[in-house]
Design an enzyme around this catalytic site. Structure first.
Site, PDB file in Angstrom:
ATOM      1  N   ARG A   1       0.822  -1.212   0.000  1.00  0.00           N
ATOM      2  CA  ARG A   1       0.000   0.000   0.000  1.00  0.00           C
ATOM      3  C   ARG A   1       0.859   1.267   0.000  1.00  0.00           C
ATOM      4  NH1 ARG A   1      -5.052  -1.781   3.983  1.00  0.00           N
ATOM      5  NH2 ARG A   1      -6.291  -2.715   2.306  1.00  0.00           N
TER       6      ARG A   1
ATOM      7  N   LYS B   1     -15.751 -15.682   5.779  1.00  0.00           N
ATOM      8  CA  LYS B   1     -17.183 -15.586   6.075  1.00  0.00           C
ATOM      9  C   LYS B   1     -18.036 -15.306   4.846  1.00  0.00           C
ATOM     10  CE  LYS B   1     -16.432 -13.763  10.760  1.00  0.00           C
ATOM     11  NZ  LYS B   1     -16.669 -12.600  11.652  1.00  0.00           N
TER      12      LYS B   1
ATOM     13  N   GLY C   1      -7.024  -6.676  -0.017  1.00  0.00           N
ATOM     14  CA  GLY C   1      -7.068  -7.429   1.231  1.00  0.00           C
ATOM     15  C   GLY C   1      -6.115  -8.607   1.250  1.00  0.00           C
TER      16      GLY C   1
ATOM     17  N   GLY D   1     -12.363  -4.147   1.004  1.00  0.00           N
ATOM     18  CA  GLY D   1     -13.722  -3.766   1.376  1.00  0.00           C
ATOM     19  C   GLY D   1     -14.315  -2.737   0.433  1.00  0.00           C
TER      20      GLY D   1
END
Length: 400
Positions: A34, A199, A357, A381
């Site tokens: 990043r 998830k 991510g 996200g």
């Protein structure tokens, strides 16, 4: 949306909201992706004679200073990448920040301490957020938004601050938005989506939207076991969101109705013991069919048959979006599924996007050449929410 080419930056204090939320092991940066991603925007402003004030969050401090989340190591690494010293302010809007910014010469760069050390940054109270944004605005003449990984947050430095200063999007955000349009408005087919991670609930919105756009959806990682359980299979002690099983069945039915291939693992690596991610000691595991997971074992990666299947499903893709690893890639014994997907993207003739991510970290950690992919996003996200069709506060602020 204006770009930095539309701003006259020479001699001006330019506030750059970056996303420097890098993983740290103590004070050691374990993945500087990043930082490298935003460096070209900063370098361009430096070359044009701006006084560059960089700001970011790191981690989730509780609205007050916390040494473990200090950006000091990031300032040092940013200076190395830019090839120029980066002054570091020990606070966000206090005496150190004001003095550090005041001391900048044209072409100089400073990094403020973690924005989330101030409760106003993430406050749900509009007035509190606005007050912090006003203090930040006092440090600058112009605003450049280039922290794509944070544009889905309604935070002071992302949403409120652009309204107080002339503003533009940095090169990183402009690139990210251009890429995401290729995944929504200008899709080359077949369009294959690979989703992993822990998830199902993290991916509900994006699955819902992509069922209307994708030709194939391949599922891996921990979320696969909720789909398998929804189909009535034993998943042992694997990750499971039992409350999402009905939703999984809805998606499977919707995919069939729309003619979208919805592909689940056919075999998995299972073990009774979660691997030691620190020592990387060899793991004990077995390969079983995905509908025959022992009751006392946990699925930790997709198996060899699934790896071949997923590679075949990616082989003719015109567009690929991948978000989420296929297993516990941090351990070498459970990294092969994620490696196989990464390699299949490299081998694909289509436009390939790694959706930020853990996927982006996996690509780097597993030793792949980042430049060989079509695009590696800096915002997991944010990318997902864009693909869900949501309005992202940080992008809306830059368009205003």
């Amino acid at each position: 949306m204006k770009t930095i080419e539309d701003l006259d930056v020479a001699g001006k204090r330019v506030f750059v909201r970056a996303d420097l939320n890098v993983p740290l092991d103590g004070s050691t940066i374990t993945d500087d992706g990043r930082i490298r991603a935003v460096a070209p925007t900063i370098a361009k402003l430096v070359e044009r004679g701006a006084k560059v004030v960089v700001a970011s969050h790191l981690g989730r401090p509780k609205g007050e200073p916390d040494p473990q989340y200090s950006l000091a190591p990031v300032a040092a690494r940013l200076g190395e990448i830019l090839g120029t010293p980066v002054a570091f302010a020990a606070d966000t809007v206090g005496d150190s920040a004001r003095a550090t910014v005041a001391a900048l010469a044209d072409g100089g760069v400073a990094l403020l301490e973690n924005l989330r050390f101030n409760a106003g940054e993430t406050s749900k109270d509009d007035a509190e957020r606005a007050a912090f944004a006003a203090e930040l605005a006092a440090l600058a003449d112009l605003y450049v938004g280039d922290g794509f990984g944070a544009v889905h947050r309604k935070h002071a430095s992302v949403y409120d601050l652009p309204a107080l200063l002339p503003h533009a999007a940095g090169d990183l955000i402009a690139t990210e938005v251009g890429v995401l349009k290729k995944l929504t408005d200008e899709v080359a087919r077949p369009y294959v989506v690979v989703l992993g991670g822990a998830k199902v609930s993290d991916k509900l919105g994006v699955i819902d939207n992509l069922l209307k756009k994708a030709d194939r959806i391949l599922i891996g990682g921990g979320m696969a076991y909720t789909f398998l359980a929804a189909q009535g299979h034993e998943v042992g002690i694997s990750l499971l969101q039992a409350d999402q099983k009905d939703k999984c069945l809805e998606y499977l039915a919707e995919a069939e109705k729309r003619g979208v291939e919805f592909v689940l693992p056919t075999d998995v690596l299972v073990s009774a013991d979660f691997p030691d991610l620190k020592t990387k000691a060899p793991a004990t595991y077995e390969v079983v069919a995905s509908d025959a997971i022992p009751a006392d074992k946990e699925g930790l990666d997709i198996g060899p048959e699934t790896r071949e299947l997923y590679a075949a499903k990616l082989a003719d893709a015109g567009t690929v979006f991948w978000n989420g690893p296929m297993g516990v890639f941090e351990h070498p014994d459970y990294a092969n599924g994620t490696k196989a997907v990464a390699q299949a993207l490299l081998d694909s003739p289509g436009f390939t996007v790694v959706g930020g991510g853990d996927s982006a970290a996996a690509v780097r950690i597993l030793g792949f050449d980042e430049t060989k992919f079509g695009h590696i996003s800096t915002g997991g996200g944010a990318s997902l929410e864009y693909l869900e069709g949501k309005t992202l506060p940080g992008l809306a602020a830059l368009e205003g």
